[in-house]
Scaffold this motif. Structure first.
Motif, PDB file in Angstrom:
ATOM      1  N   THR A  29       0.858  -1.183   0.000  1.00 56.09           N
ATOM      2  CA  THR A  29       0.000   0.000   0.000  1.00 56.09           C
ATOM      3  C   THR A  29       0.894   1.232   0.000  1.00 56.09           C
ATOM      4  OG1 THR A  29      -0.012   0.085   2.396  1.00 56.09           O
ATOM      5  CG2 THR A  29      -1.762  -1.192   1.341  1.00 56.09           C
ATOM      6  N   PRO A  30       0.369   2.382  -0.413  1.00 59.52           N
ATOM      7  CA  PRO A  30       1.190   3.595  -0.390  1.00 59.52           C
ATOM      8  C   PRO A  30       1.716   3.893   1.016  1.00 59.52           C
ATOM      9  CG  PRO A  30      -0.930   4.039  -1.439  1.00 59.52           C
ATOM     10  CD  PRO A  30      -0.962   2.625  -1.004  1.00 59.52           C
ATOM     11  N   GLU A  31       0.898   3.638   2.027  1.00 60.60           N
ATOM     12  CA  GLU A  31       1.330   3.911   3.410  1.00 60.60           C
ATOM     13  C   GLU A  31       2.587   3.100   3.733  1.00 60.60           C
ATOM     14  OE1 GLU A  31      -1.945   3.166   2.678  1.00 60.60           O
ATOM     15  OE2 GLU A  31      -2.376   5.318   2.652  1.00 60.60           O
ATOM     16  N   HIS A  32       2.495   1.809   3.418  1.00 66.71           N
ATOM     17  CA  HIS A  32       3.629   0.924   3.653  1.00 66.71           C
ATOM     18  C   HIS A  32       4.864   1.446   2.923  1.00 66.71           C
ATOM     19  CE1 HIS A  32       6.197  -2.632   3.180  1.00 66.71           C
ATOM     20  NE2 HIS A  32       6.172  -2.336   1.889  1.00 66.71           N
ATOM     21  N   PHE A  33       4.657   1.841   1.673  1.00 63.99           N
ATOM     22  CA  PHE A  33       5.764   2.227   0.827  1.00 63.99           C
ATOM     23  C   PHE A  33       6.471   3.471   1.310  1.00 63.99           C
ATOM     24  CE2 PHE A  33       5.842  -0.528  -2.734  1.00 63.99           C
ATOM     25  CZ  PHE A  33       7.022  -0.186  -3.352  1.00 63.99           C
ATOM     26  N   PHE A  34       5.669   4.488   1.578  1.00 57.85           N
ATOM     27  CA  PHE A  34       6.301   5.772   1.847  1.00 57.85           C
ATOM     28  C   PHE A  34       6.670   5.938   3.321  1.00 57.85           C
ATOM     29  CE2 PHE A  34       3.952   6.398  -2.116  1.00 57.85           C
ATOM     30  CZ  PHE A  34       5.007   6.791  -2.914  1.00 57.85           C
ATOM     31  N   VAL A  35       6.164   5.043   4.164  1.00 53.08           N
ATOM     32  CA  VAL A  35       6.518   5.144   5.579  1.00 53.08           C
ATOM     33  C   VAL A  35       7.686   4.219   5.934  1.00 53.08           C
ATOM     34  CG1 VAL A  35       5.695   4.974   7.939  1.00 53.08           C
ATOM     35  CG2 VAL A  35       4.187   5.888   6.174  1.00 53.08           C
ATOM     36  N   ASN A  36       7.498   2.925   5.724  1.00 53.99           N
ATOM     37  CA  ASN A  36       8.658   2.058   5.973  1.00 53.99           C
ATOM     38  C   ASN A  36       8.826   0.916   4.982  1.00 53.99           C
ATOM     39  OD1 ASN A  36       6.510   0.697   6.854  1.00 53.99           O
ATOM     40  ND2 ASN A  36       7.199   0.345   8.943  1.00 53.99           N
ATOM     41  N   PRO A  37       9.416   1.235   3.833  1.00 54.85           N
ATOM     42  CA  PRO A  37       9.696   0.181   2.869  1.00 54.85           C
ATOM     43  C   PRO A  37      10.733  -0.802   3.425  1.00 54.85           C
ATOM     44  CG  PRO A  37      10.740   2.233   2.213  1.00 54.85           C
ATOM     45  CD  PRO A  37       9.904   2.537   3.402  1.00 54.85           C
ATOM     46  N   ILE A  38      10.695  -2.036   2.901  1.00 48.07           N
ATOM     47  CA  ILE A  38      11.574  -3.066   3.435  1.00 48.07           C
ATOM     48  C   ILE A  38      12.953  -3.024   2.780  1.00 48.07           C
ATOM     49  CG2 ILE A  38      11.849  -5.558   3.780  1.00 48.07           C
ATOM     50  CD1 ILE A  38       8.690  -5.654   3.374  1.00 48.07           C
ATOM     51  N   HIS A  39      12.960  -3.025   1.413  1.00 42.48           N
ATOM     52  CA  HIS A  39      14.226  -3.129   0.699  1.00 42.48           C
ATOM     53  C   HIS A  39      15.070  -1.870   0.812  1.00 42.48           C
ATOM     54  CE1 HIS A  39      12.646  -6.730  -1.220  1.00 42.48           C
ATOM     55  NE2 HIS A  39      13.885  -6.962  -1.632  1.00 42.48           N
ATOM     56  N   ASP A  40      16.371  -2.068   0.930  1.00 40.00           N
ATOM     57  CA  ASP A  40      17.283  -0.929   0.947  1.00 40.00           C
ATOM     58  C   ASP A  40      17.234  -0.154  -0.361  1.00 40.00           C
ATOM     59  OD1 ASP A  40      18.063  -1.305   3.470  1.00 40.00           O
ATOM     60  OD2 ASP A  40      19.874  -2.487   2.973  1.00 40.00           O
TER      61      ASP A  40
END
Lengths: 242, 289
Positions: B267-278
């Motif tokens: 989700t955008p929230e997941h992406f822009f808040v705490n993405p997993i990959h470096d």
């Protein structure tokens, strides 16, 4: 020959037969129009074919263009005239002339059409594909209408050449303007000056207006090109015409 | 028995067992090919995958541009694809409407496998596209651009097509430019016309391939505003973009692509808040700040 041109007597003799020349001029005009129609049909057909993604179609179009462009028109006219009766086609000299000139210039026009189509940015065909236009519909509604403007100047050039090349009919004995002129001049009193001069003028008044119009149109395209330099799409499309 | 799938007219009994009703009018590829069923998603007997890429590989010469891409877009979903240049984003969306055919793997659009043979017909009825370079038809005016497909492809009467065109010109706010030629319009206006043209096909899917990348920064917003407006409708949208603010606003789901694979999805929230990959962190860090 110079004396003949200045001699009133030879002009009188020549003008007495003006109807013969008018009729022959009519033949040349008719042959030009019909050959042009044939050349345009063949040119568009093979031009579109040579931009196809199918290698077989492209190969056929290439074969046609290369064969016709790299052999003399006179040879082709003789071949049509002499060979066609063997395969059962008995056609007159005038018809042979129309086919020969039409097929010959069809090859040149195919090249003009191909270059025109290829100068249209690829994005146009992609936009059409993304809307679901078929290949033929894309050509008909999107690519060819844009191509026409670009290829008009070289196309006019081909038309002028075609008109002049109809004189090949004289070689196979059709009574076009060229043949009539030669026939009339070399029989009887052998008056060369007036007929050849008039023959040249008649070809000139067919070709010159066409060529002038084509050149003016090209100038107009170039001028518009300058005005639209800040519009990359238009520049790309029209730049290739000049 | 449940109703047949509204898209492919196939009745799903339980998960993978299906009964194929041979209704004479059904021309869809799913007919009699149960193997495809496992790749599509069904809810209550209705196929909800609007677009599905299954193990898609794409080579340009020796370069593998897409490496085993698997992706499903549901009906009405707004999917945003982000990633660095050359990561295969554009190729991915171009596979969705047959502009590129995958070297191997399958693409399904609206429950039908897209092939070389059926792509024109399938794309015509299901999707339209907005390009980076607008690709308006320069020999036609705005109205001509908008009515060409409705008249020639969908057999609409000119009057009806023009009404449709004016309706969508209003949506993009360019009613007064109907008679103008594309080259006389600004980039932003051209792109809005291109969006209106895509809308005129009235397809369920609209694909956007970097719609704002060729625009100057000032006109980007006018195009994005139109797209935000569209996002509130039920159209399925797949958007390749570098506009992160926009992505965050409209996306239901964001995928990040790099080197031809989908690296991260969420989700955008997941992406822009705490993405997993470096790699994603690094990319977003550069582009956001």
């Amino acid at each position: 020959m110079i004396e003949q041109i200045l001699s009133l007597q030879s002009w009188m003799t020549f003008l007495a037969d003006w109807k013969l020349f008018a009729q022959a001029f009519g033949v040349t005009l008719m042959v030009s129009v019909l050959a042009l129609l044939l050349a345009l049909i063949l040119g568009v057909f093979f031009g579109v074919m040579s931009t196809s993604s199918n290698p077989v179609l492209r190969g056929i179009a290439r074969g046609y263009v290369e064969t016709l462009q790299n052999t003399p028109l006179v040879l082709q006219a003789y071949v049509f005239y002499l060979a066609l009766p063997y395969i059962g086609f008995m056609i007159g000299q005038i018809s042979v002339g129309i086919y020969a000139v039409g097929i010959y210039h069809g090859a040149y026009i195919a090249e003009v059409v191909r270059a025109g189509i290829q100068s249209i940015p690829h994005g146009q065909a992609e936009a059409a594909a993304s809307q679901g236009f078929t290949y033929v519909q894309t050509m008909r509604w999107i690519i060819l209408p844009q191509t026409v403007k670009i290829i008009l100047p070289p196309l006019i050039n081909q038309m002028v050449n075609l008109i002049k090349n109809t004189s090949v009919i004289a070689l196979i004995g059709g009574t076009d303007l060229m043949n009539r002129t030669n026939d009339w001049a070399t029989t009887g009193e052998c008056i060369y000056g007036p007929p050849f001069l008039v023959c040249g003028i008649l070809y000139f008044i067919l070709c010159f207006p066409l060529a002038t119009w084509g050149r003016n149109y090209e100038e107009k395209l170039k001028r518009r090109d300058v005005h639209t330099t800040d519009k990359p799409a238009a520049k790309e499309a029209e730049g290739s015409a000049s | 028995m449940r109703d047949p799938c509204v898209l492919c007219r196939v009745v799903l009994l339980t998960n993978n067992f299906l009964q194929i009703p041979y209704i004479g009018t059904c021309r869809l590829v799913l007919h009699g090919r149960p193997q495809y069923f496992q790749t599509l998603t069904f809810q209550d007997g209705v196929c909800v995958s609007m677009i599905k890429l299954s193990h898609v590989h794409k080579f340009f010469g020796p370069n593998e541009v897409l490496k085993d891409v698997n992706l499903e877009v549901k009906e009405g979903e707004k999917l945003v694809i982000i990633g660095p240049s050359g990561s295969g984003k554009s190729t991915t969306v171009r596979c969705m409407n047959g502009l590129e055919l995958p070297t191997s793997g399958q693409v399904f659009v609206n429950g039908v496998e897209l092939t070389r043979k059926n792509r024109t017909e399938l794309v015509r009825s299901t999707s339209s596209m907005v390009f980076q370079q607008f690709n308006l038809y320069p020999h036609l005016n705005v109205l001509g651009n908008l009515t060409l497909a409705p008249i020639k492809l969908f057999g609409k009467a000119r009057k009806e097509a023009e009404e449709l065109a004016y309706h969508y010109l209003e949506v993009v706010g360019l009613t007064d430019k109907a008679m103008a030629y594309p080259t006389t319009l600004s980039g932003g206006q051209q792109q809005r016309v291109a969006i209106a043209r895509a809308l005129c096909s009235q397809t369920k899917i609209i694909l956007f391939d970097e719609p704002t990348s060729a625009l100057d920064p000032e006109t980007v917003q006018e195009v994005l505003n139109v797209m935000v407006k569209l996002a509130s409708e039920s159209i399925t949208m797949v958007i390749v973009t570098h506009e992160m603010g926009f992505a965050r606003e409209v996306a239901d789901r964001v995928i990040f692509m790099d080197y031809g694979t989908i690296l991260e999805e969420g989700t955008p929230e997941h992406f822009f808040v705490n993405p997993i990959h470096d790699r994603v962190k690094q990319f977003l860090g550069k582009i956001l700040y």
